[in-house]
Design a protein around this motif. Structure first.
Motif, mmCIF file in Angstrom:
data_model
loop_
_atom_site.group_PDB
_atom_site.id
_atom_site.type_symbol
_atom_site.label_atom_id
_atom_site.label_comp_id
_atom_site.label_asym_id
_atom_site.label_seq_id
_atom_site.Cartn_x
_atom_site.Cartn_y
_atom_site.Cartn_z
ATOM 1 N N ILE A 1 0.837 -1.202 0.000
ATOM 2 C CA ILE A 1 0.000 0.000 0.000
ATOM 3 C C ILE A 1 0.873 1.255 0.000
ATOM 4 N N LEU A 2 1.989 1.206 0.714
ATOM 5 C CA LEU A 2 2.912 2.347 0.716
ATOM 6 C C LEU A 2 3.462 2.587 -0.682
ATOM 7 N N ALA A 3 3.859 1.520 -1.364
ATOM 8 C CA ALA A 3 4.369 1.656 -2.726
ATOM 9 C C ALA A 3 3.308 2.244 -3.652
ATOM 10 N N PHE A 4 2.075 1.772 -3.509
ATOM 11 C CA PHE A 4 0.994 2.273 -4.354
ATOM 12 C C PHE A 4 0.688 3.739 -4.045
ATOM 13 N N PHE B 1 1.228 -13.020 -1.300
ATOM 14 C CA PHE B 1 2.570 -12.926 -1.880
ATOM 15 C C PHE B 1 2.521 -12.345 -3.283
ATOM 16 N N MET B 2 1.809 -13.023 -4.196
ATOM 17 C CA MET B 2 1.787 -12.569 -5.574
ATOM 18 C C MET B 2 1.110 -11.211 -5.726
ATOM 19 N N THR C 1 3.583 -3.920 -5.678
ATOM 20 C CA THR C 1 4.831 -3.221 -5.350
ATOM 21 C C THR C 1 5.677 -3.013 -6.592
ATOM 22 N N LEU C 2 5.845 -4.062 -7.416
ATOM 23 C CA LEU C 2 6.650 -3.952 -8.630
ATOM 24 C C LEU C 2 6.019 -2.976 -9.625
ATOM 25 N N VAL D 1 14.440 2.006 -3.972
ATOM 26 C CA VAL D 1 13.477 1.070 -4.552
ATOM 27 C C VAL D 1 14.075 -0.322 -4.659
ATOM 28 N N ILE D 2 15.325 -0.404 -5.127
ATOM 29 C CA ILE D 2 15.978 -1.707 -5.231
ATOM 30 C C ILE D 2 16.091 -2.357 -3.857
ATOM 31 N N ALA D 3 16.470 -1.559 -2.859
ATOM 32 C CA ALA D 3 16.581 -2.108 -1.502
ATOM 33 C C ALA D 3 15.226 -2.590 -0.996
#
Length: 302
Positions: A123-126, A202-203, A209-210, A244-246
Motif C-alpha cells: 500500500i505504501l508503494a501504491f 505474496f503474488m 509493489t513492482l 526502490v531496489i533495496a
C-alpha cells in the motif's frame, strides 16, 4: 488419527510442548545461538520501530498521509515483535514451553502482523505511485485515503489469517518446533489454503509493489530527462533507485524463502527437509521487522 493430521512429522521425538526436541530435530547447541539471534532481533525491532512511532507522533510535520502508512508498518513490526518474542525463550528451552493453548494465539498474531506488514509495504508503494506519477490527474492523496489504506491492511490480514482458527488448515509447530505457523505439512484442505495465501499474500502485494515502483522510476527518469539531467536530478534519481531496489530485495528476502518452503512442502508432504533448514524461512520473515524500518524510514527522503 486426527491428531496426526494436525502436526508435522516429529521424527520420533516427544511432543513439542512436553520436552526439548534435541537431538531429534537438531543438536542441542543449535538452540541457544538461535535464541540469541532472535533476542537481538527483538530488541533491535523494539528500538527502531518504537522510535519511528514516537517521532511520528511528536513531530506534526511528519504526519503526512504517506507517513500514516509508514507508522502502520512500524506498528505491525512492533506487534509481530511483541507477539513473537516468546519464540526466543522457547528456543532456549528447546521446545514450545507455553503449551497448546498459546500455540494458536502466538501463530495467529505473528502471522496476522506479518501479513499486515507485508501489505503495508504494498500500500505504501501504491501510495507513492499515486503521489508521484499522478495517474488520477488532480486527485490528491489525503489523510482519509491513508487511513482507508491502513484499515484495508488490517481487515485483509484478519480475513487471511482467521481461517486456520475456524478449521480451514491449522496452526502447528514448525521447523525446530519452538515456534508455530500455518500447517504446510499434511496436504488435503491445507493445500487450498496455502494456494490462497500464495496468491493473496505474496503474488498480489509483490505485483502491486513492482508495478508501483516501476512506474515511479519511469516517471522520475522522464522528469530528469526533461530537465536535461542536472546534477541535482541525477542525484535524486540515483537515491530513489537505490531505495526502490533495496525495498524490493528486502521484500523478496523476507518472503520468498518462506513462500518457496511452504509450496515445496505442500506439493510433496513427504519431502525430507532438515528441521534447522525448515526454520530458516520463518526467521527470515521475522527479521524483516528490523530492516524494513531501516530501509523505509532512514532511506526515505520524502
Amino acid at each position: 488419527s486426527s491428531s496426526s493430521l494436525q502436526e508435522p512429522p516429529n521424527n520420533g521425538a516427544l511432543g513439542p510442548f512436553d520436552s526439548p526436541q534435541w537431538p531429534h530435530q537438531a543438536p542441542q547447541g543449535m538452540y541457544l545461538p538461535v535464541a540469541v539471534l532472535m533476542g537481538i532481533a527483538v530488541v533491535s525491532a523494539l528500538v527502531v520501530n518504537g522510535l519511528v512511532i514516537m517521532v511520528s507522533i511528536r513531530y506534526k510535520k511528519l504526519q503526512s498521509p504517506l507517513n500514516y502508512i509508514l507508522v502502520n508498518l512500524a506498528v505491525a513490526n512492533l506487534l509481530v515483535t511483541l507477539c513473537g518474542s516468546p519464540v526466543s525463550f522457547s528456543n532456549i528451552n528447546g521446545f514450545f514451553m507455553f503449551g497448546k493453548p498459546m500455540r494458536e494465539l502466538e501463530a495467529f498474531m505473528v502471522f496476522l502482523t506479518g501479513i499486515l506488514g507485508l501489505w503495508s509495504l504494498a500500500i505504501l508503494a501504491f501510495g507513492q505511485y499515486i503521489v508521484v506519477c499522478r495517474p488520477l490527474g488532480d486527485f490528491r492523496f489525503q489523510h482519509r485515503h491513508a487511513v482507508s489504506g491502513c484499515a484495508s491492511t488490517w481487515s485483509w490480514s484478519l480475513l487471511r489469517t482467521t481461517p486456520p482458527l475456524l478449521g480451514w488448515s491449522s496452526y502447528v509447530p514448525e521447523g525446530l518446533r519452538t515456534s508455530c505457523g500455518p500447517n504446510w505439512y499434511t496436504g488435503g484442505s491445507n493445500n487450498s489454503y496455502i494456494l490462497a495465501l500464495f496468491v493473496t499474500c505474496f503474488m498480489m502485494p509483490l505485483s502491486l509493489t513492482l508495478f508501483s515502483y516501476t512506474n515511479l522510476l519511469m516517471t522520475l527518469r522522464a522528469a530528469a530527462a526533461q530537465q536535461q539531467g542536472t546534477d541535482m536530478t541525477r542525484q535524486a534519481e540515483r537515491g530513489v533507485t537505490r531505495m526502490v531496489i533495496a525495498m524490493v530485495v528486502a521484500f523478496l528476502i523476507c518472503w520468498l524463502p518462506y513462500t518457496t518452503f511452504a509450496l515445496a512442502v505442500a506439493a510433496n508432504k513427504d519431502i525430507a527437509i532438515q528441521p534447522a533448514l525448515a526454520s530458516l524461512p520463518s526467521y527470515f520473515s521475522k527479521t524483516a521487522k528490523v530492516y524494513n524500518a531501516i530501509i523505509y524510514i532512514f532511506m526515505n527522503k520524502q
